[in-house]
Design a protein around this motif. Structure first.
Motif, PDB file in Angstrom:
ATOM      1  N   ASP A 181       1.138  -4.767 -64.541  1.00 29.62           N
ATOM      2  CA  ASP A 181       2.390  -3.930 -64.146  1.00 29.62           C
ATOM      3  C   ASP A 181       1.476  -2.868 -63.129  1.00 29.62           C
ATOM      4  OD1 ASP A 181       4.322  -5.201 -65.704  1.00 29.62           O
ATOM      5  OD2 ASP A 181       4.290  -3.679 -67.417  1.00 29.62           O
ATOM      6  N   LEU A 182       0.568  -2.231 -63.653  1.00 32.25           N
ATOM      7  CA  LEU A 182       0.032  -1.443 -62.501  1.00 32.25           C
ATOM      8  C   LEU A 182      -0.513  -2.034 -61.160  1.00 32.25           C
ATOM      9  CD1 LEU A 182      -1.260   1.452 -61.856  1.00 32.25           C
ATOM     10  CD2 LEU A 182      -3.479   0.553 -62.863  1.00 32.25           C
ATOM     11  N   THR A 183      -0.859  -3.426 -61.164  1.00 34.66           N
ATOM     12  CA  THR A 183      -1.471  -4.095 -60.030  1.00 34.66           C
ATOM     13  C   THR A 183      -0.005  -4.131 -59.279  1.00 34.66           C
ATOM     14  OG1 THR A 183      -1.426  -6.250 -60.945  1.00 34.66           O
ATOM     15  CG2 THR A 183      -3.489  -5.057 -61.191  1.00 34.66           C
ATOM     16  N   ARG A 184       0.990  -4.245 -59.786  1.00 29.36           N
ATOM     17  CA  ARG A 184       2.381  -4.909 -59.031  1.00 29.36           C
ATOM     18  C   ARG A 184       2.909  -3.359 -58.208  1.00 29.36           C
ATOM     19  NH1 ARG A 184       3.307  -7.396 -64.126  1.00 29.36           N
ATOM     20  NH2 ARG A 184       2.822  -9.766 -63.676  1.00 29.36           N
ATOM     21  N   GLU A 185       2.461  -2.346 -59.082  1.00 28.81           N
ATOM     22  CA  GLU A 185       2.825  -0.840 -58.330  1.00 28.81           C
ATOM     23  C   GLU A 185       1.994  -0.188 -57.206  1.00 28.81           C
ATOM     24  OE1 GLU A 185       5.642   0.530 -59.116  1.00 28.81           O
ATOM     25  OE2 GLU A 185       6.177  -1.156 -60.270  1.00 28.81           O
ATOM     26  N   VAL A 186       0.885  -0.919 -57.102  1.00 33.03           N
ATOM     27  CA  VAL A 186      -0.170  -0.289 -56.253  1.00 33.03           C
ATOM     28  C   VAL A 186      -0.159  -0.971 -54.731  1.00 33.03           C
ATOM     29  CG1 VAL A 186      -1.649   0.759 -58.010  1.00 33.03           C
ATOM     30  CG2 VAL A 186      -2.222  -1.664 -56.983  1.00 33.03           C
ATOM     31  N   TRP A 187      -0.787  -0.212 -53.860  1.00 30.65           N
ATOM     32  CA  TRP A 187      -0.630  -0.810 -52.459  1.00 30.65           C
ATOM     33  C   TRP A 187      -1.799  -2.073 -52.400  1.00 30.65           C
ATOM     34  CZ3 TRP A 187      -5.187   0.496 -48.907  1.00 30.65           C
ATOM     35  CH2 TRP A 187      -5.143  -0.206 -47.808  1.00 30.65           C
ATOM     36  N   ARG A 188      -2.825  -1.804 -53.243  1.00 32.91           N
ATOM     37  CA  ARG A 188      -4.016  -2.720 -53.205  1.00 32.91           C
ATOM     38  C   ARG A 188      -4.937  -2.811 -54.364  1.00 32.91           C
ATOM     39  NH1 ARG A 188      -9.377  -3.079 -49.738  1.00 32.91           N
ATOM     40  NH2 ARG A 188      -9.202  -5.018 -48.673  1.00 32.91           N
ATOM     41  N   THR A 189      -5.178  -4.020 -54.466  1.00 30.71           N
ATOM     42  CA  THR A 189      -6.404  -4.401 -55.618  1.00 30.71           C
ATOM     43  C   THR A 189      -7.439  -5.018 -55.324  1.00 30.71           C
ATOM     44  OG1 THR A 189      -5.167  -6.302 -56.543  1.00 30.71           O
ATOM     45  CG2 THR A 189      -4.533  -4.158 -57.547  1.00 30.71           C
ATOM     46  N   ARG A 190      -8.652  -4.838 -55.768  1.00 33.78           N
ATOM     47  CA  ARG A 190      -9.949  -5.436 -55.508  1.00 33.78           C
ATOM     48  C   ARG A 190     -10.626  -5.360 -56.870  1.00 33.78           C
ATOM     49  NH1 ARG A 190      -7.385  -7.389 -52.228  1.00 33.78           N
ATOM     50  NH2 ARG A 190      -7.883  -7.519 -50.068  1.00 33.78           N
ATOM     51  N   ALA A 191     -11.414  -6.563 -56.902  1.00 37.29           N
ATOM     52  CA  ALA A 191     -12.437  -6.567 -58.173  1.00 37.29           C
ATOM     53  C   ALA A 191     -13.612  -6.325 -57.752  1.00 37.29           C
ATOM     54  CB  ALA A 191     -12.091  -7.962 -58.953  1.00 37.29           C
ATOM     55  N   TYR A 192     -14.093  -5.331 -57.489  1.00 36.98           N
ATOM     56  CA  TYR A 192     -15.313  -4.881 -57.115  1.00 36.98           C
ATOM     57  C   TYR A 192     -16.370  -4.787 -58.407  1.00 36.98           C
ATOM     58  CZ  TYR A 192     -13.357  -3.399 -52.965  1.00 36.98           C
ATOM     59  OH  TYR A 192     -12.495  -3.159 -51.690  1.00 36.98           O
ATOM     60  N   GLY A 193     -15.988  -4.274 -59.539  1.00 41.88           N
ATOM     61  CA  GLY A 193     -17.070  -4.301 -60.621  1.00 41.88           C
ATOM     62  C   GLY A 193     -18.073  -3.346 -60.586  1.00 41.88           C
ATOM     63  N   ASP A 194     -18.552  -3.218 -61.922  1.00 39.05           N
ATOM     64  CA  ASP A 194     -19.677  -2.358 -62.002  1.00 39.05           C
ATOM     65  C   ASP A 194     -19.740  -0.911 -61.293  1.00 39.05           C
ATOM     66  OD1 ASP A 194     -21.038  -4.626 -63.400  1.00 39.05           O
ATOM     67  OD2 ASP A 194     -21.323  -5.515 -61.475  1.00 39.05           O
ATOM     68  N   PHE A 195     -20.710  -0.634 -60.876  1.00 36.19           N
ATOM     69  CA  PHE A 195     -20.727   1.031 -60.609  1.00 36.19           C
ATOM     70  C   PHE A 195     -20.079   1.216 -59.239  1.00 36.19           C
ATOM     71  CE2 PHE A 195     -23.731  -1.310 -57.889  1.00 36.19           C
ATOM     72  CZ  PHE A 195     -23.515  -0.762 -56.650  1.00 36.19           C
ATOM     73  N   TRP A 196     -19.751   0.170 -58.455  1.00 42.33           N
ATOM     74  CA  TRP A 196     -19.198   0.341 -56.962  1.00 42.33           C
ATOM     75  C   TRP A 196     -18.283   1.141 -56.804  1.00 42.33           C
ATOM     76  CZ3 TRP A 196     -19.247  -3.935 -52.626  1.00 42.33           C
ATOM     77  CH2 TRP A 196     -19.351  -2.985 -51.174  1.00 42.33           C
ATOM     78  N   PRO A 197     -17.132   0.920 -57.531  1.00 44.49           N
ATOM     79  CA  PRO A 197     -15.782   1.529 -57.592  1.00 44.49           C
ATOM     80  C   PRO A 197     -15.729   2.492 -57.708  1.00 44.49           C
ATOM     81  CG  PRO A 197     -15.816  -0.205 -59.487  1.00 44.49           C
ATOM     82  CD  PRO A 197     -16.893  -0.465 -58.629  1.00 44.49           C
ATOM     83  N   TYR A 198     -16.431   3.184 -58.934  1.00 41.43           N
ATOM     84  CA  TYR A 198     -16.719   4.770 -59.022  1.00 41.43           C
ATOM     85  C   TYR A 198     -16.982   5.293 -57.924  1.00 41.43           C
ATOM     86  CZ  TYR A 198     -15.816   2.743 -63.706  1.00 41.43           C
ATOM     87  OH  TYR A 198     -15.304   1.923 -64.804  1.00 41.43           O
ATOM     88  N   MET A 199     -17.964   4.791 -57.270  1.00 34.76           N
ATOM     89  CA  MET A 199     -18.720   5.605 -56.125  1.00 34.76           C
ATOM     90  C   MET A 199     -17.633   5.487 -54.927  1.00 34.76           C
ATOM     91  SD  MET A 199     -21.491   6.391 -57.070  1.00 34.76           S
ATOM     92  CE  MET A 199     -20.672   6.875 -58.500  1.00 34.76           C
ATOM     93  N   MET A 200     -16.706   4.494 -54.905  1.00 36.25           N
ATOM     94  CA  MET A 200     -15.694   4.470 -53.917  1.00 36.25           C
ATOM     95  C   MET A 200     -14.537   5.545 -54.142  1.00 36.25           C
ATOM     96  SD  MET A 200     -15.596   0.711 -52.413  1.00 36.25           S
ATOM     97  CE  MET A 200     -15.472  -0.371 -53.876  1.00 36.25           C
TER      98      MET A 200
END
Length: 266
Positions: A181-200
């Motif tokens: 449901d969340l993925t349908r509400e947001v502008w964009r999703t990407r499966a980066y994984g591990d540490f990287w999304p937190y840094m972004m």
């Protein structure tokens, strides 16, 4: 109030040494990889990097305790270093450059040990991020060549970018419906994984991210970087910091909505 800058400088020295060790074996054809009891891989580089960091800490901070992914806890006291020698080992062993050494200093406080210093070093990407409590979050090649980073100011889900690692963990916990449901509400999703999304999230290029199952060494360093960048880092239960066995990070403005969706179970 301690400024932790000496500890931050030491963490950079430790990261430099770990980077040299891990990069020397990255994409090596004779890299030795084993399977741990939890069925996750561990390479000789994971072990070598953690051993190197531990030996340097023993010399530089002999009174501090150390908790690492590969060799557990050693020592006691109010200060504890938390080490993940290679966050993203599955990427590392397949030659994917998205992996990092995570180094954090935590101090005993209310609610358990709290991160006060964090360094996230991703040498195959040529990137490093760091923070110390009260001093903000930064990225760059070194302490003397750095830019301060800030979480985004996006305030609507319809404008937000959401990063995640995989779908299976959410399904295993019965949270997949809310996640989708969340993925349908947001502008964009990407499966980066591990540490990287937190840094972004800390840099403001992604607005929120989450993972359903993590260990302390996966989160301690990333948590302090996110929060010092002005973001929010909690467990899925809303508890601040890296202590819930899972993580949700955001720019803060979207955090309640993020948790609301991810805690729906159906």
């Amino acid at each position: 109030m301690p400024d932790y800058l000496d500890d931050l400088r030491l963490a950079h020295v430790l990261a430099d040494a770990a980077d040299a060790a891990t990069m020397s074996r990255f994409k090596a054809l004779d890299l030795k990889v084993e399977t741990k009891p939890d069925m996750t891989p561990v390479s000789e580089a994971d072990k070598a990097a953690e051993e190197l960091i531990r030996s340097q800490l023993q010399r530089a901070r002999p009174r501090d305790a150390v908790l690492g992914e590969e060799y557990g806890i050693e020592g006691t006291g109010p200060r504890r270093w938390v080490i993940d020698p290679i966050d993203g080992t599955k990427n590392y062993v397949r030659g994917v450059p998205v992996w990092a050494t995570l180094i954090s200093l935590t101090e005993a406080g209310e609610g358990g040990y709290q991160p006060v210093v964090g360094v996230v070093s991703a040498p195959a990407l040529g990137r490093r991020w760091w923070a110390a409590r009260g001093h903000g979050a930064f990225t760059g090649r070194s302490l003397s060549s750095a830019a301060r980073i800030h979480a985004s100011r996006v305030s609507r889900l319809a404008d937000a970018s959401f990063a995640y690692s995989s779908l299976s963990g959410w399904e295993d916990q019965g949270r997949l419906g809310g996640f989708l449901d969340l993925t349908r509400e947001v502008w964009r999703t990407r499966a980066y994984g591990d540490f990287w999304p937190y840094m972004m999230v800390a840099e403001g290029s992604v607005d929120m991210c989450a993972e359903p199952e993590l260990s302390l060494w996966d989160m301690a360093a990333t948590a302090i970087v996110v929060t010092e960048a002005g973001g929010t880092f909690t467990g899925l239960d809303g508890r601040p910091g890296p202590h819930s066995g899972n993580a949700a990070a955001s720019n803060g403005l979207l955090h309640d909505e993020l948790l609301g969706y991810l805690n729906q179970r159906y």
